[in-house]
Enzyme design. Structure first.
Site, PDB file in Angstrom:
ATOM      1  N   ASP A  19       0.809  -1.299   0.042  1.00  0.00           N
ATOM      2  CA  ASP A  19      -0.012  -0.099  -0.002  1.00  0.00           C
ATOM      3  C   ASP A  19       0.822   1.344  -0.067  1.00  0.00           C
ATOM      4  O   ASP A  19       1.996   1.338   0.614  1.00  0.00           O
ATOM      5  CB  ASP A  19      -0.944  -0.075   1.253  1.00  0.00           C
ATOM      6  N   ARG A  32      -1.002   9.521  -9.930  1.00  0.00           N
ATOM      7  CA  ARG A  32      -0.922   8.068  -8.933  1.00  0.00           C
ATOM      8  C   ARG A  32      -0.347   7.046  -9.598  1.00  0.00           C
ATOM      9  O   ARG A  32       0.269   6.278  -8.991  1.00  0.00           O
ATOM     10  CB  ARG A  32      -2.418   8.048  -8.733  1.00  0.00           C
ATOM     11  N   SER A  64      -7.539  -5.399  -5.245  1.00  0.00           N
ATOM     12  CA  SER A  64      -8.552  -5.867  -4.337  1.00  0.00           C
ATOM     13  C   SER A  64     -10.063  -6.016  -5.221  1.00  0.00           C
ATOM     14  O   SER A  64     -10.174  -5.192  -6.182  1.00  0.00           O
ATOM     15  CB  SER A  64      -8.787  -5.406  -3.123  1.00  0.00           C
ATOM     16  N   ASN A  67     -11.130  -2.476  -5.578  1.00  0.00           N
ATOM     17  CA  ASN A  67     -10.181  -1.472  -6.303  1.00  0.00           C
ATOM     18  C   ASN A  67     -10.697  -1.337  -7.758  1.00  0.00           C
ATOM     19  O   ASN A  67     -10.447  -0.421  -8.400  1.00  0.00           O
ATOM     20  CB  ASN A  67      -8.786  -2.162  -6.525  1.00  0.00           C
ATOM     21  N   TRP A  68     -11.799  -2.294  -7.944  1.00  0.00           N
ATOM     22  CA  TRP A  68     -12.605  -2.064  -9.172  1.00  0.00           C
ATOM     23  C   TRP A  68     -13.211  -0.648  -9.410  1.00  0.00           C
ATOM     24  O   TRP A  68     -13.679  -0.275 -10.591  1.00  0.00           O
ATOM     25  CB  TRP A  68     -13.489  -3.216  -9.421  1.00  0.00           C
ATOM     26  N   ARG A 187       1.921  -4.762   6.030  1.00  0.00           N
ATOM     27  CA  ARG A 187       1.402  -3.857   5.419  1.00  0.00           C
ATOM     28  C   ARG A 187       2.114  -2.638   5.511  1.00  0.00           C
ATOM     29  O   ARG A 187       2.547  -2.000   6.317  1.00  0.00           O
ATOM     30  CB  ARG A 187       0.056  -3.534   5.956  1.00  0.00           C
ATOM     31  N   GLU A 206       1.306 -13.028  12.564  1.00  0.00           N
ATOM     32  CA  GLU A 206       1.931 -11.813  13.303  1.00  0.00           C
ATOM     33  C   GLU A 206       1.531 -10.689  12.268  1.00  0.00           C
ATOM     34  O   GLU A 206       1.954 -10.707  11.135  1.00  0.00           O
ATOM     35  CB  GLU A 206       3.210 -12.085  13.765  1.00  0.00           C
TER      36      GLU A 206
HETATM   37  C1  IPE Z   1      -5.570  -2.745  -0.273  1.00  0.00           C
HETATM   38  O1  IPE Z   1      -5.242  -1.233  -0.264  1.00  0.00           O
HETATM   39  C2  IPE Z   1      -5.328  -3.490  -1.406  1.00  0.00           C
HETATM   40  C3  IPE Z   1      -4.094  -3.569  -2.230  1.00  0.00           C
HETATM   41  C4  IPE Z   1      -2.887  -3.239  -1.637  1.00  0.00           C
HETATM   42  C5  IPE Z   1      -4.093  -4.220  -3.347  1.00  0.00           C
HETATM   43  P1  IPE Z   1      -6.150  -0.233  -0.551  1.00  0.00           P
HETATM   44  O2  IPE Z   1      -5.432   0.906  -0.539  1.00  0.00           O
HETATM   45  O3  IPE Z   1      -7.256  -0.569  -1.796  1.00  0.00           O
HETATM   46  O4  IPE Z   1      -7.006  -0.480   0.754  1.00  0.00           O
HETATM   47  P2  IPE Z   1      -7.878   0.766   1.598  1.00  0.00           P
HETATM   48  O5  IPE Z   1      -8.998   1.366   0.488  1.00  0.00           O
HETATM   49  O6  IPE Z   1      -6.958   1.800   2.122  1.00  0.00           O
HETATM   50  O7  IPE Z   1      -8.434  -0.355   2.796  1.00  0.00           O
HETATM   51  C1  IPE Z   2      -1.322   0.189  -3.263  1.00  0.00           C
HETATM   52  O1  IPE Z   2      -1.290   1.469  -3.549  1.00  0.00           O
HETATM   53  C2  IPE Z   2      -2.029  -0.248  -4.713  1.00  0.00           C
HETATM   54  C3  IPE Z   2      -3.142  -0.843  -5.023  1.00  0.00           C
HETATM   55  C4  IPE Z   2      -4.101  -0.874  -4.084  1.00  0.00           C
HETATM   56  C5  IPE Z   2      -3.478  -1.301  -6.282  1.00  0.00           C
HETATM   57  P1  IPE Z   2      -2.590   2.596  -3.550  1.00  0.00           P
HETATM   58  O2  IPE Z   2      -3.005   2.872  -4.827  1.00  0.00           O
HETATM   59  O3  IPE Z   2      -3.708   2.275  -2.591  1.00  0.00           O
HETATM   60  O4  IPE Z   2      -1.900   3.999  -2.827  1.00  0.00           O
HETATM   61  P2  IPE Z   2      -2.669   4.968  -1.923  1.00  0.00           P
HETATM   62  O5  IPE Z   2      -3.178   4.229  -0.643  1.00  0.00           O
HETATM   63  O6  IPE Z   2      -3.516   5.720  -2.644  1.00  0.00           O
HETATM   64  O7  IPE Z   2      -1.611   5.810  -1.355  1.00  0.00           O
HETATM   65 MG    MG Z   3      -3.952   2.215  -0.520  1.00  0.00          MG
END
Ligand code: IPE
Ligand code: IPE
Ligand code: MG
Length: 243
Positions: A19, A32, A64, A67-68, A187, A206
């Site tokens: 993340d 991004r 996830s 994420n869609w 994470r 853990e």
């Molecule tokens: C979780 O991250 C999914 C992935 C790292 C692929 P997100 O950035 O999508 O999760 P939330 O929205 O902060 O919970």
């Molecule tokens: C994780 O990074 C990658 C995916 C969820 C695909 P993010 O895109 O969620 O990055 P932040 O959380 O917005 O910084």
């Molecule tokens: Mg994120």
């Protein structure tokens, strides 16, 4: 590798919620999607380090089910990046004897991504040093619903008795049935939540949270996480004295 890691006490299964790509890009004044591109190096470092240490299972949360819902441009770019990374990394996976797997609602992926993914999975299927699993279009609740449906239909056809349903029944029906439970869940980016990742499989994992954003995550950060893991006492409900 020169570390203080105890090679006899390695996690059997490391899972990572990668993340912070978007925030990394924003900090640099970039779009991004540039953060996602930059995240590829962190993936390489993590895979290589786990393989070198002798960790048998590494699972990376790449996309996830939720994420869609992101803007189309971002989703499209992530899918393109997936295809190009898979193509680029295949020789390295072969050289390092790593088997690629994927878990999630893979039928939702664009055809090109699904095809490239299947190719790499097939080509590396006999590799035995480490399982590298990508969680793609993955949601743990969806996975559990699929398991419940399968159990229900097995009961209906008298394949199993309700009384015989146990933890192994579930383990065997999960996408992750070829791996042990997660020992260490990492994470990045400072968020301290699970975001619908491997809910069943992390029952006794853990948890390790770091402020480092995923594109900045390097070998030394992973080593730090594993050292931290090795300094914990995993009691699994027992007392210290019983261990
Ligand atoms: C979780 O991250 C999914 C992935 C790292 C692929 P997100 O950035 O999508 O999760 P939330 O929205 O902060 O919970
Ligand atoms: C994780 O990074 C990658 C995916 C969820 C695909 P993010 O895109 O969620 O990055 P932040 O959380 O917005 O910084
Ligand atoms: Mg994120």
């Amino acid at each position: 590798m020169n570390t203080t890691i105890d090679l006899h006490n390695l996690p059997q299964h490391v899972a990572v919620i990668m993340d912070g790509n978007g925030r990394w890009a924003k900090k640099q004044g970039l779009m991004r999607v540039r953060g996602h591109e930059k995240g590829a190096q962190a993936v390489r470092d993590t895979v290589e380090t786990c393989a070198e240490l002798g960790i048998k299972n590494l699972t990376l949360y790449a996309f996830s089910t939720e994420n869609w819902k992101r803007p189309k441009l971002e989703v499209d770019t992530l899918m393109k990046l997936l295809v190009s990374s898979l193509r680029k990394e295949l020789p390295t996976l072969q050289k390092n004897n790593i088997s690629l797997k994927a878990v999630g609602s893979l039928q939702l992926l664009p055809i090109s991504a699904k095809k490239q993914l299947d190719e790499v999975i097939e080509a590396t299927s006999h590799n035995s040093r480490m399982n590298l699993t990508l969680a793609l279009s993955y949601g743990s609740r969806e996975e559990l619903i699929a398991v419940i449906k399968k159990v229900a239909s097995k009961v209906k056809t008298n394949e199993i008795d309700v009384e015989d349903i146990d933890q192994d029944t579930i383990n065997n029906l999960l996408y992750t049935n070829y791996m042990p439970d997660v020992d260490l869940l990492i994470r990045t980016s400072g968020e301290q939540r699970i975001s619908n990742f491997l809910l069943w499989q992390i029952a006794y994992a853990e948890l390790y949270f770091t402020e480092v954003l995923w594109p900045d995550f390097r070998k030394e950060h992973l080593i730090e996480a594993i050292e931290n893991y090795q300094n914990r006492e995993r009691r699994f409900g027992k007392t210290s004295e019983q261990l």
